[in-house]
Design a protein around this motif. Structure first.
Motif: not given
Length: 559
Positions: A512-515, A521-523, A531-538, A541-542
């Motif tokens: 989530x911090x990386x997101x 940024x402009x990324x 990546x967040x989804x695969x770790x089961x972030x809800x 949360x996203x």
């Protein structure tokens, strides 16, 4: 009708017919009313002749199927080669319940899945959020995390089905979940086929399930365009939706004009982001309504195809023929269904199905007879699907391409709708594009005015709705309606609590911090969401991270 002598002869013949035959008939049998109008208010003449399409150039205005300007269809053989995708829209309660309905639909002959999400999911909240209370699983399925998505598609091989997801503001998150489920099934991204609606502009206009302001919302959409063009090439990255514009009360011409104006805005945003038009335009798709006025609806679809082809070729200098093809999904008109005499809705849906097919749709969802009262039951869904199958296999209309082409009425109406739609597009161009027209409330007001006129015509009896304002009858209460268990919300909260105990919360925080950093940024944010989804972030949360970075949209006040 190519020379002056033929035109003069036709005019003379018509005048003689009016004087010798028509006037006598009218004196004995006056017409039913003084003025005839289409379902969206366009004037309908008594008779259409070659005089009404005198300027029609076959090669330039119609052409052949599969060739510019695609008026007669985007495929050379249309339904002689392959029928449209019969994509029944479904989703309610929990992922487990919806999974059972999907398997039932596939067993009954549905050739594509279409996911309806509940309201909290549509606006990026988890089921345990205070604003979700009382809404979990009500108008669609509740999806809080990858765990729910895994259950939703359990036993459904994602390399064998085409899936449409009606999701907009958090579309990137739900697409990421779908990609992650496929990976767990051993299905690579390049094999996935389907569509995400991903059309935020029409949410501001007509539907209301928006989250973020215009600029970051457009960024998310173009990030999806870019990511899918490289990694998920068979996926339709947006379904530019006139459906909800029509449901809000627009006319047929407004539906075409405002939808294509939104499409122009998305193309502009993608080009501004550095994408080549032919790299993403072939995966743009559209979503239109099917209303009751059969012939007007057929003309609407044909006009939309021709208008989009010309815009893509002339305005954007697209080179790839697929960039100029308006491919569209259709759903029968939910707002046309009545709670009174719901059996009548079967007939309405049959007419609307025929309109969509005669108009050349690529996929179709048919509403069920009881949807004015509740989510559809299995029995009514089966009848809705059978409606498509009967039209496909028994009506004969799929045996030839664009069977109404050359009809004086249909061609005249196609021209009229295209002209009126283009007038709206030019007005929106003058304002500065669809986002600005939305922010100032122009499009919303035009739709509200049209809806008001239509409602007045119903209340006055000018527009007859069978069983509602005419031909009423006493009725028994409808039985066997589908009801969602109110405990669904509690069950989803328990799932979330259990998930947060089982997952690696440190990894979730890291992703989530990386997101957050990517959002600032402009990324392209898609890889970070995946990546967040695969770790089961809800989902909550996203979307919460993006809310903090992007802010929230505030609707314009219309005076």
């Amino acid at each position: 009708m190519k020379n002056d002598e033929n035109v003069k002869a036709m005019k003379d013949s018509r005048e003689k017919w009016e004087e010798s035959t028509l006037d006598k008939a009218l004196s004995r049998f006056p017409e039913r009313k003084e003025e005839f109008k289409s379902g969206s208010g366009l004037e309908v003449e008594r008779l259409y002749t070659p005089l009404d399409i005198d300027g029609l150039n076959y090669n330039e205005d119609l052409g052949f199927p599969g060739q510019f300007p695609y008026t007669r269809g985007v495929q050379p053989t249309m339904y002689r080669g392959r029928l449209w995708t019969m994509r029944m829209y479904a989703g309610f309660a929990t992922a487990e319940e919806s999974n059972k309905r999907y398997k039932y639909l596939v067993e009954q002959g549905s050739t594509g899945l279409s996911v309806a999400f509940d309201l909290p999911t549509q606006i990026g909240y988890d089921s345990d959020h205070s604003l979700s209370q009382g809404e979990v699983g009500k108008v669609g399925v509740a999806i809080d995390s990858l765990k729910d998505m895994e259950l939703l598609f359990d036993g459904i091989p994602l390399d064998k089905v085409s899936t449409s997801m009606t999701i907009n503001a958090p579309a990137a998150v739900l697409l990421a979940m779908y990609i992650a489920v496929a990976e767990k099934q051993g299905v690579s991204e390049e094999k996935l086929r389907g569509t995400i609606q991903n059309d935020i502009l029409k949410e501001y206009i007509a539907r209301g399930t928006y989250i973020f302001p215009t600029e970051p919302s457009m960024r998310l959409i173009t990030n999806i365009f870019e990511y899918c063009s490289k990694n998920v090439p068979k996926w339709n990255t947006i379904s530019i939706s006139g459906y909800h514009i029509r449901e809000a009360g627009s006319t047929a011409a407004q539906e075409v004009g405002f939808t294509i104006a939104d499409g122009i805005a998305y193309v502009d945003a993608a080009i501004k982001a550095g994408l080549d038009v032919d790299s993403f335009a072939p995966r743009l798709s559209f979503f239109f309504n099917a209303h009751n006025d059969l012939l007007e609806e057929v003309a609407k679809y044909r006009a939309a195809r021709r208008l989009w082809a010309r815009i893509m070729k002339e305005r954007y200098n697209a080179k790839n023929p697929k960039s100029m093809m308006l491919k569209f999904h259709t759903q029968t008109g939910g707002s046309t269904l009545t709670a009174q005499q719901p059996e009548n809705n079967i007939v309405r849906v049959a007419i609307q199905t025929l309109a969509a097919v005669l108009g050349g749709t690529q996929s179709l969802h048919t509403n069920s007879k009881d949807e004015a009262l509740a989510l559809p039951s299995e029995k009514s869904v089966r009848t809705a699907l059978r409606t498509q199958q009967i039209v496909a296999h028994e009506s004969g209309v799929t045996d030839t391409i664009d069977p109404l082409a050359g009809s004086y009425f249909v061609e005249a109406k196609t021209d009229e709708i295209e002209k009126k739609a283009m007038e709206y597009i030019e007005k929106i161009d003058e304002i500065g594009g669809a986002p600005k027209a939305i922010d100032m409330g122009y499009i919303q007001k035009e739709i509200m005015d049209a809806a008001y006129r239509y409602q007045k015509s119903i209340e006055s009896g000018e527009q007859i709705v069978v069983g509602m304002n005419k031909f009423q009858s006493e009725e028994e209460p409808v039985k066997d309606l589908l009801k969602v268990d109110p405990k669904v919300g509690e069950m989803q909260v328990e799932k979330i609590n259990q998930l947060k105990v089982e997952r690696n919360n440190d990894e979730v925080e890291s992703k989530l911090k990386a997101l957050r950093n990517a959002c600032e940024s402009d990324e392209n944010v898609m890889p970070y969401i995946i990546d967040a989804v695969k770790e089961y972030a809800t989902l909550g949360e996203i979307c919460g991270v993006m809310r903090e970075v992007f802010g929230e949209y505030e609707q314009a006040v219309m005076l």
